[in-house]
Structure formats: structure tokens, C-alpha cells
Scaffold this motif. Structure first.
Motif, PDB file in Angstrom:
ATOM      1  N   MET A   1       0.845  -1.167   0.000  1.00 53.26           N
ATOM      2  CA  MET A   1       0.000   0.000   0.000  1.00 53.26           C
ATOM      3  C   MET A   1       0.901   1.244   0.000  1.00 53.26           C
ATOM      4  O   MET A   1       1.815   1.340   0.794  1.00 53.26           O
ATOM      5  N   PRO A   2       0.649   2.224  -0.880  1.00 55.12           N
ATOM      6  CA  PRO A   2       1.507   3.410  -0.927  1.00 55.12           C
ATOM      7  C   PRO A   2       1.317   4.273   0.326  1.00 55.12           C
ATOM      8  O   PRO A   2       0.234   4.348   0.893  1.00 55.12           O
ATOM      9  N   THR A   3       2.411   4.896   0.753  1.00 50.11           N
ATOM     10  CA  THR A   3       2.317   5.807   1.897  1.00 50.11           C
ATOM     11  C   THR A   3       2.047   7.216   1.387  1.00 50.11           C
ATOM     12  O   THR A   3       2.392   7.566   0.274  1.00 50.11           O
ATOM     13  N   LYS A   4       1.439   7.991   2.231  1.00 48.61           N
ATOM     14  CA  LYS A   4       1.140   9.386   1.883  1.00 48.61           C
ATOM     15  C   LYS A   4       2.348  10.243   2.225  1.00 48.61           C
ATOM     16  O   LYS A   4       2.979  10.051   3.252  1.00 48.61           O
ATOM     17  N   GLN A   5       2.687  11.173   1.367  1.00 48.72           N
ATOM     18  CA  GLN A   5       3.793  12.073   1.624  1.00 48.72           C
ATOM     19  C   GLN A   5       3.262  13.487   1.786  1.00 48.72           C
ATOM     20  O   GLN A   5       2.324  13.883   1.108  1.00 48.72           O
ATOM     21  N   PHE A   6       3.870  14.220   2.702  1.00 56.37           N
ATOM     22  CA  PHE A   6       3.507  15.601   2.912  1.00 56.37           C
ATOM     23  C   PHE A   6       4.502  16.492   2.191  1.00 56.37           C
ATOM     24  O   PHE A   6       5.688  16.217   2.155  1.00 56.37           O
ATOM     25  N   VAL A   7       4.019  17.540   1.616  1.00 53.68           N
ATOM     26  CA  VAL A   7       4.886  18.536   1.009  1.00 53.68           C
ATOM     27  C   VAL A   7       4.830  19.766   1.897  1.00 53.68           C
ATOM     28  O   VAL A   7       3.758  20.243   2.248  1.00 53.68           O
ATOM     29  N   ILE A  50       4.224  16.504  13.834  1.00 47.46           N
ATOM     30  CA  ILE A  50       5.178  15.571  14.449  1.00 47.46           C
ATOM     31  C   ILE A  50       4.497  14.234  14.709  1.00 47.46           C
ATOM     32  O   ILE A  50       5.050  13.170  14.413  1.00 47.46           O
ATOM     33  N   GLU A  51       3.286  14.281  15.217  1.00 51.93           N
ATOM     34  CA  GLU A  51       2.529  13.052  15.440  1.00 51.93           C
ATOM     35  C   GLU A  51       2.259  12.328  14.115  1.00 51.93           C
ATOM     36  O   GLU A  51       2.390  11.105  14.019  1.00 51.93           O
ATOM     37  N   SER A  57       6.000   6.962  10.020  1.00 50.17           N
ATOM     38  CA  SER A  57       7.255   6.218  10.134  1.00 50.17           C
ATOM     39  C   SER A  57       7.051   4.864  10.808  1.00 50.17           C
ATOM     40  O   SER A  57       7.838   3.945  10.605  1.00 50.17           O
ATOM     41  N   LEU A  58       5.985   4.746  11.594  1.00 53.29           N
ATOM     42  CA  LEU A  58       5.669   3.466  12.237  1.00 53.29           C
ATOM     43  C   LEU A  58       4.722   2.617  11.394  1.00 53.29           C
ATOM     44  O   LEU A  58       4.281   1.552  11.822  1.00 53.29           O
ATOM     45  N   GLY A  59       4.393   3.095  10.194  1.00 55.67           N
ATOM     46  CA  GLY A  59       3.521   2.344   9.301  1.00 55.67           C
ATOM     47  C   GLY A  59       2.045   2.549   9.576  1.00 55.67           C
ATOM     48  O   GLY A  59       1.205   1.809   9.054  1.00 55.67           O
ATOM     49  N   ILE A  60       1.707   3.526  10.409  1.00 53.68           N
ATOM     50  CA  ILE A  60       0.302   3.814  10.715  1.00 53.68           C
ATOM     51  C   ILE A  60      -0.194   4.826   9.690  1.00 53.68           C
ATOM     52  O   ILE A  60       0.297   5.950   9.630  1.00 53.68           O
ATOM     53  N   LEU A  61      -1.144   4.402   8.867  1.00 55.13           N
ATOM     54  CA  LEU A  61      -1.648   5.291   7.827  1.00 55.13           C
ATOM     55  C   LEU A  61      -2.564   6.358   8.419  1.00 55.13           C
ATOM     56  O   LEU A  61      -3.263   6.121   9.405  1.00 55.13           O
TER      57      LEU A  61
END
Length: 159
Positions: A1-7, A50-51, A57-61
Motif C-alpha cells: 500500500m503506498p504511503t502518503k507524503q507531505f509537502v 510531528i505526530e 514512520s511506524l507504518g500507521i496510515l
């Protein structure tokens, strides 16, 4: 499953006293951002970056629908002012009118990144103040709101 990235999109609004008012991009990148970026996002969107980064980073979507709802419904708008030294100097004293600041519901964050008598160079950054305003507040009203807070903080320098 793709992760979401923030810009991260940092910007500034030119001086409200100038004839033309506009938003100017400062940087766009894939990092969290520093200084008041966290408090802006927490105040405006009620999103703790930060949360969110820790969860990712812990894999929590993250809940995309919740984030979209928050993005589409900002709670406040924010304005901030960085503190820069007036030249090669030291901060001799800092006077803060806490009584006035306690009564001001618009104060989000005051951050001072230097100790008294620590050497500063020309235009050295030493902190910032962040203020919130209601949605629809004009640039002039935002500037006044910020100025009310800045008037409660006085720095004295030795050269």
C-alpha cells in the motif's frame, strides 16, 4: 500500500503597507519544516505534524478523509514575526508583559532561541512570535493583532 507524503510549503505575505499584497513562495520540499511551521498547522488545521510523521514512520496510515476535511475547513489564520538582531550585539534584557499576553487569546507561541548576553551577529535569527486570527480577518487587522503582541515583548541590546 503506498504511503502518503507531505509537502512542506513555506510562504510569506509581503508587507501589508505596500501597494500590492501577494503571497510569495519561500520553499517547497519533503521535510517537516522548522520554526513556526508546526504551530501554524496545529492551530489552523488541528494537525500535529510531528505526530503524523511519527505515525507514518511506524507504518500507521493517516485518515485521508479526516485530513481532507480539516484542510477544507481551517479553524484560524496565523501570522508570525521572526526576531533578527539589529547588528553585532548581545541581548542585554528581555521584558515581557505577561499580564497583557495572558489576556490575549490570539497568542500561539513565543519562541526565543538565545540566552542573555549570547553574542549575535548582523541579522542573526533569535526567535519568533506566532499569532492566530479568525478566518476572514484582513491583512491590516492581522498586522495589528501581531503588533499588539510585539508591543508586549521588549529586547534591549548591548553593542
Amino acid at each position: 500500500m503506498p504511503t502518503k507524503q507531505f509537502v512542506n510549503f513555506d510562504y510569506k505575505i509581503n508587507n501589508p503597507n505596500e501597494q500590492f499584497k501577494f503571497i510569495m513562495p519561500i520553499e517547497i520540499n519533503f521535510r517537516l519544516g522548522g520554526a513556526e511551521v508546526w504551530s501554524f498547522n496545529k492551530c489552523v488545521y488541528d494537525v500535529d505534524l510531528i505526530e503524523a510523521i511519527t505515525d507514518l514512520s511506524l507504518g500507521i496510515l493517516l485518515d485521508e478523509n479526516e485530513l481532507k476535511l480539516k484542510q477544507d475547513n481551517p479553524r484560524f489564520i496565523c501570522i508570525s514575526k521572526d526576531f533578527h538582531s539589529p547588528g553585532k550585539c548581545r541581548i542585554k534584557s528581555i521584558k515581557i508583559d505577561m499580564e497583557k499576553l495572558k489576556k490575549n487569546d490570539n497568542v500561539i507561541e513565543i519562541f526565543i532561541d538565545r540566552k542573555l548576553n549570547e553574542p549575535l551577529t548582523q541579522e542573526d535569527y533569535y526567535g519568533y512570535v506566532t499569532v492566530k486570527n479568525n478566518i476572514g480577518t484582513s491583512l491590516d487587522e492581522m498586522a495589528d493583532s501581531l503588533e499588539n503582541v510585539l508591543n508586549c515583548i521588549k529586547f534591549e541590546f548591548s553593542y
